[in-house]
Enzyme design. Structure first.
Site, PDB file in Angstrom:
ATOM      1  N   HIS A 306       0.813  -1.481  -0.465  1.00 30.12           N
ATOM      2  CA  HIS A 306      -0.194  -0.408   0.000  1.00 30.12           C
ATOM      3  C   HIS A 306       0.682   1.361   0.073  1.00 30.12           C
ATOM      4  O   HIS A 306       2.385   1.423   0.448  1.00 30.12           O
ATOM      5  CB  HIS A 306      -0.788  -0.315   1.151  1.00 30.12           C
ATOM      6  CG  HIS A 306      -1.767   0.786   1.875  1.00 30.12           C
ATOM      7  ND1 HIS A 306      -2.419   2.553   1.380  1.00 30.12           N
ATOM      8  CD2 HIS A 306      -3.403   0.511   0.912  1.00 30.12           C
ATOM      9  CE1 HIS A 306      -3.333   2.991   1.368  1.00 30.12           C
ATOM     10  NE2 HIS A 306      -3.708   2.083   0.687  1.00 30.12           N
ATOM     11  N   ASP A 363      -8.094  -5.522   0.433  1.00 23.52           N
ATOM     12  CA  ASP A 363      -8.020  -6.874  -1.015  1.00 23.52           C
ATOM     13  C   ASP A 363      -7.789  -7.977  -0.658  1.00 23.52           C
ATOM     14  O   ASP A 363      -8.409  -9.013  -1.811  1.00 23.52           O
ATOM     15  CB  ASP A 363      -7.761  -5.308  -1.868  1.00 23.52           C
ATOM     16  CG  ASP A 363      -8.751  -4.629  -2.916  1.00 23.52           C
ATOM     17  OD1 ASP A 363      -9.568  -4.407  -2.426  1.00 23.52           O
ATOM     18  OD2 ASP A 363      -7.534  -3.728  -2.784  1.00 23.52           O
TER      19      ASP A 363
HETATM   20  N1  CMC Z   1       4.545  -7.669  -4.776  1.00 22.07           N
HETATM   21  C1  CMC Z   1       5.482  -7.784  -5.018  1.00 22.07           C
HETATM   22  N2  CMC Z   1       5.987  -5.785  -5.110  1.00 22.07           N
HETATM   23  C2  CMC Z   1       5.613  -4.810  -4.422  1.00 22.07           C
HETATM   24  C3  CMC Z   1       3.783  -5.538  -4.607  1.00 22.07           C
HETATM   25  C4  CMC Z   1       3.335  -6.373  -4.133  1.00 22.07           C
HETATM   26  N3  CMC Z   1       2.304  -6.542  -4.384  1.00 22.07           N
HETATM   27  N4  CMC Z   1       3.454  -4.086  -3.920  1.00 22.07           N
HETATM   28  C5  CMC Z   1       5.202  -2.938  -4.412  1.00 22.07           C
HETATM   29  N5  CMC Z   1       6.188  -4.427  -4.294  1.00 22.07           N
HETATM   30  C6  CMC Z   1       7.452  -3.422  -3.990  1.00 22.07           C
HETATM   31  C7  CMC Z   1       7.743  -2.552  -5.605  1.00 22.07           C
HETATM   32  O1  CMC Z   1       8.334  -3.560  -6.862  1.00 22.07           O
HETATM   33  C8  CMC Z   1       9.108  -1.688  -4.865  1.00 22.07           C
HETATM   34  O2  CMC Z   1      10.076  -2.963  -5.376  1.00 22.07           O
HETATM   35  P1  CMC Z   1      11.405  -1.807  -5.538  1.00 22.07           P
HETATM   36  O3  CMC Z   1      12.144  -1.378  -3.789  1.00 22.07           O
HETATM   37  O4  CMC Z   1      12.712  -3.414  -5.141  1.00 22.07           O
HETATM   38  O5  CMC Z   1      11.119  -0.964  -6.974  1.00 22.07           O
HETATM   39  C9  CMC Z   1       8.674  -1.904  -3.816  1.00 22.07           C
HETATM   40  O6  CMC Z   1       7.573  -2.910  -2.962  1.00 22.07           O
HETATM   41  C10 CMC Z   1       7.305  -0.398  -3.297  1.00 22.07           C
HETATM   42  O7  CMC Z   1       6.554  -0.062  -4.577  1.00 22.07           O
HETATM   43  P2  CMC Z   1       6.039   0.840  -5.313  1.00 22.07           P
HETATM   44  O8  CMC Z   1       5.375   0.418  -6.463  1.00 22.07           O
HETATM   45  O9  CMC Z   1       6.682   1.549  -5.404  1.00 22.07           O
HETATM   46  O10 CMC Z   1       4.255   1.370  -4.140  1.00 22.07           O
HETATM   47  P3  CMC Z   1       3.535   2.045  -4.557  1.00 22.07           P
HETATM   48  O11 CMC Z   1       3.637   2.682  -3.498  1.00 22.07           O
HETATM   49  O12 CMC Z   1       3.936   2.719  -5.957  1.00 22.07           O
HETATM   50  O13 CMC Z   1       2.022   1.557  -4.694  1.00 22.07           O
HETATM   51  C11 CMC Z   1       0.061  -0.786  -4.487  1.00 22.07           C
HETATM   52  C12 CMC Z   1       1.018   0.719  -3.834  1.00 22.07           C
HETATM   53  C13 CMC Z   1      -0.746  -1.079  -3.888  1.00 22.07           C
HETATM   54  C14 CMC Z   1       0.083   0.393  -5.940  1.00 22.07           C
HETATM   55  C15 CMC Z   1       1.745  -1.849  -5.320  1.00 22.07           C
HETATM   56  O14 CMC Z   1       2.255  -2.364  -2.956  1.00 22.07           O
HETATM   57  C16 CMC Z   1       0.709  -2.652  -5.417  1.00 22.07           C
HETATM   58  O15 CMC Z   1       0.788  -2.833  -6.251  1.00 22.07           O
HETATM   59  N6  CMC Z   1       0.168  -3.759  -5.259  1.00 22.07           N
HETATM   60  C17 CMC Z   1      -0.964  -5.172  -5.576  1.00 22.07           C
HETATM   61  C18 CMC Z   1      -1.805  -3.915  -6.496  1.00 22.07           C
HETATM   62  C19 CMC Z   1      -3.090  -4.218  -4.961  1.00 22.07           C
HETATM   63  O16 CMC Z   1      -3.181  -4.909  -3.922  1.00 22.07           O
HETATM   64  N7  CMC Z   1      -3.732  -2.835  -4.691  1.00 22.07           N
HETATM   65  C20 CMC Z   1      -4.629  -2.609  -3.730  1.00 22.07           C
HETATM   66  C21 CMC Z   1      -4.139  -1.242  -3.003  1.00 22.07           C
HETATM   67  S1  CMC Z   1      -5.362  -1.479  -1.332  1.00 22.07           S
HETATM   68  C22 CMC Z   1      -6.536  -0.693  -2.068  1.00 22.07           C
HETATM   69  C23 CMC Z   1      -6.863   0.576  -3.263  1.00 22.07           C
HETATM   70  O17 CMC Z   1      -6.569   1.479  -2.561  1.00 22.07           O
HETATM   71  O18 CMC Z   1      -8.055  -0.208  -3.825  1.00 22.07           O
END
Ligand code: CMC
Length: 431
Positions: A306, A363
Site C-alpha cells: 500500500h 483487497d
Molecule cells: N508484490 C510484489 N512487490 C511489490 C508489491 C506487491 N504487491 N507492492 C509493492 N512491491 C514492491 C515494488 O516492486 C517496489 O520494489 P522496489 O523497491 O524493489 O522497486 C516496492 O515494493 C515499492 O512498491 P511501489 O510500487 O513503489 O509502491 P507504490 O506505493 O507505488 O504502490 C501499490 C502501491 C498498492 C500500487 C502496490 O503495492 C501494488 O501494486 N500492490 C498490488 C495491488 C494491490 O493490492 N492494490 C490494492 C491497493 S489497496 C486498495 C486500493 O487502494 O484500492
C-alpha cells in the site's frame, strides 16, 4: 510566528511556511515556491505530495490507523451501518435519529432508476464489464434529472447525494442481471440499503432471495470499510474533476473509472484470479511468490502493499476476522481461503516483503468474503465503487465548498525535444 522551512540551492536561499494538521502531521507549503524562486517540486506518482487540506479521513500509515471524521474504523465496523457512515462522511458528524431517518427516506425516494434507463442497458454487449456500465450509467442518470446538474444549493446537494448513493446500487444490480440475461428486479422500499441490493441482485420475479442476517451484515461491513480512504487514486481523480466545476455525476463517474484499475479497486478481482491461478497450477503459492519478487515476471502479489500503510491495513484485519466468521456461519469451505492464509504467512516472513513493508491490504480477503456472499468476481470492483461513493461525494463537497478553490493543475518537467521545426510532408522521407 509560524514555523518555516529553509531551502538553499546554488547559493540561493528561500523560506517556505510549514503547515500542521490536527493530528500533528507537518508539511512544507510550497504553493508560492515558484513565484518566490522559479522552482517547482517534482514528485512522480505524488508519493510525497499533499494535494489538499481535508477534514474527512485520517490515516497514519506507519501505525495502521484509519479514522472517518475522527472515529476509528474499528468502532464504525463494530457499531455503525453503511448508511450512517455515509452520512458521517458527507455531513461531518453522526446523524441524530431523525437525521438518519430523513437520509434513509431520501435514499428510498431515489431508489428507482428512470424507466428509460433500461434501454441503455440493452446497448451494452452481454459481456460488458459492469464497471464500464456503471461509469456510463452514472452520467446517463444525470441526463434524466437536469435540475440535479444545476449549480447546487444545500437542498439540491442533499437530493443529489441521496440520488447517486441510491441509484448506484440499483444500476449495479441491473448491470449484473443484464450480464446474466436475467430479468431486472426492482428495489423494495421496505428493505434497508444492503438488503435491498442483495434482493435486486439475487431475487427472482417468482421467488424472493432469502436475506440471511449474517450475509446482509457482511455486505454492509464491506461497504463501511470501503467508504473512504483519503487521497487515493480515485478520490484524487474525483477532486481533480470537481475542481474544474464539473457536476457531481461527472465527478463520481470519473472516480469509478479510476477505481477500475488492478493497482487500485480492481485488485479485489485480481486477488481471486491470482488465487485461482495458483490453485489451477497446483502451486502451494511459493512459485507465485517467487515470480512476484521478480520484476521481470510482471507479477505482483495482489492484495499486498500500500502506498500509505507500511503496517497491516486496519481494514484487512477487520475483513480477515469477518471472513473467517462468515465462512464458518455459512458452513463454506473455500480452498482459496487456505491458499490466501498460506500466502500471507509465507509473505509476512519473506525478507522481500518484510524489507519493503508490504502487508495485506483491504483487497486480500475481501474477495473471498464476497465469493461467500455469492457475488460474482466481475462485480467485486463494483461493490468497492458502491462503498466508496460517500467518500467521493464528501470530497466533492469539500472541493465545491472551499473558498476560492483553484482548479487542480499540476506542472511538469519537460523532457522532450527542446525545439524543432515543421517539415512539409513531401520532404520527410519514408521513415
Ligand atoms: N508484490 C510484489 N512487490 C511489490 C508489491 C506487491 N504487491 N507492492 C509493492 N512491491 C514492491 C515494488 O516492486 C517496489 O520494489 P522496489 O523497491 O524493489 O522497486 C516496492 O515494493 C515499492 O512498491 P511501489 O510500487 O513503489 O509502491 P507504490 O506505493 O507505488 O504502490 C501499490 C502501491 C498498492 C500500487 C502496490 O503495492 C501494488 O501494486 N500492490 C498490488 C495491488 C494491490 O493490492 N492494490 C490494492 C491497493 S489497496 C486498495 C486500493 O487502494 O484500492
Amino acid at each position: 510566528m509560524s514555523q518555516q522551512a529553509e531551502l538553499s540551492w546554488d547559493g540561493h536561499q528561500a523560506k517556505v511556511p510549514l503547515v500542521e494538521g490536527t493530528v500533528g502531521e507537518k508539511a512544507i507549503d510550497i504553493s508560492k515556491l515558484r513565484d518566490q524562486t522559479g522552482l517547482i517540486t517534482l514528485d512522480v506518482g505524488y508519493g510525497n505530495t499533499g494535494s489538499c487540506l481535508s477534514a474527512i479521513t485520517f490515516i497514519d500509515g506507519e501505525q495502521g490507523i484509519l479514522r472517518y471524521r475522527g472515529i476509528p474504523i474499528e468502532e464504525l465496523a463494530e457499531q455503525s451501518t453503511f448508511v450512517e457512515t455515509a452520512y458521517l462522511l458527507i455531513y461531518g458528524k453522526l446523524p441524530s435519529k431523525d437525521g438518519l431517518k430523513c437520509f434513509s427516506d431520501l435514499l428510498t425516494k431515489h431508489e428507482l432508476i428512470h424507466e428509460d434507463m433500461k434501454f441503455h442497458f440493452e446497448g451494452f454487449p452481454p459481456n460488458a464489464h459492469p464497471m464500464a456500465i456503471l461509469s456510463s450509467m452514472i452520467n446517463a442518470a444525470g441526463c434524466y434529472y437536469p435540475q440535479l446538474l444545476a449549480p447546487q444549493d444545500t437542498k439540491d446537494f442533499d437530493d443529489e447525494t441521496a440520488f447517486i448513493i441510491s441509484q448506484v446500487r440499483t444500476i449495479a444490480a441491473f448491470a449484473y442481471r443484464k450480464s446474466r440475461g436475467l430479468p431486472f428486479i426492482y428495489p423494495k422500499p421496505q428493505l434497508k440499503y444492503s438488503a435491498n441490493f442483495l434482493h435486486m441482485m439475487f431475487s427472482e420475479p417468482n421467488a424472493d432471495y432469502d436475506l440471511k442476517p449474517e450475509v446482509v451484515r457482511a455486505l454492509d461491513l464491506i461497504f463501511v470499510l470501503h467508504a473512504d480512504h483519503e487521497q487515493n487514486c480515485s478520490t484524487s481523480t474525483v477532486r481533480m474533476v470537481a475542481s474544474s466545476k464539473a457536476n457531481l455525476f461527472a465527478s463520481a463517474a470519473s472516480g469509478v473509472c479510476a477505481l477500475w484499475g488492478p493497482l487500485h479497486g480492481g485488485a479485489n478481482q485480481a486477488v481471486i484470479e491470482m488465487l485461482e491461478q495458483i490453485r489451477r497450477e497446483g502451486d502451494d503459492g511459493s512459485r507465485f511468490l517467487q515470480a512476484a519478487k521478480d520484476k521481470k515476471s510482471g507479477r505482483r502479489l495482489m492484495g499486498f502493499g500500500h502506498r500509505v500503510y507500511k503496517n497491516y491495513d486496519p481494514r484487512a484485519k477487520i475483513i480477515k476476522k469477518q471472513c473467517d466468521e462468515l465462512l464458518a456461519a455459512l458452513k463454506i469451505d473455500d480452498p482459496l481461503l487456505d491458499i490466501a492464509r498460506q500466502l500471507e504467512q509465507t509473505a509476512l516472513h519473506d525478507s522481500y516483503f518484510v524489507e519493503r513493508k508490504l502487508y495485506p491490504n483491504v483487497d486480500f480477503y475481501s474477495g473471498i468474503m464476497m465469493r461467500a456472499l455469492g457475488i460474482p468476481v466481475e462485480m467485486f470492483t463494483v461493490i468497492f465503487a458502491i462503498g466508496r461513493m460517500p467518500g467521493w461525494i464528501a470530497n466533492y463537497r469539500e472541493v465545491s465548498e472551499s473558498q476560492g478553490g483553484r482548479i487542480c493543475r499540476p506542472r511538469q518537467i519537460y523532457t522532450g525535444t527542446p525545439l524543432t521545426h515543421y517539415v512539409p510532408v513531401d520532404q520527410r522521407g519514408n521513415a
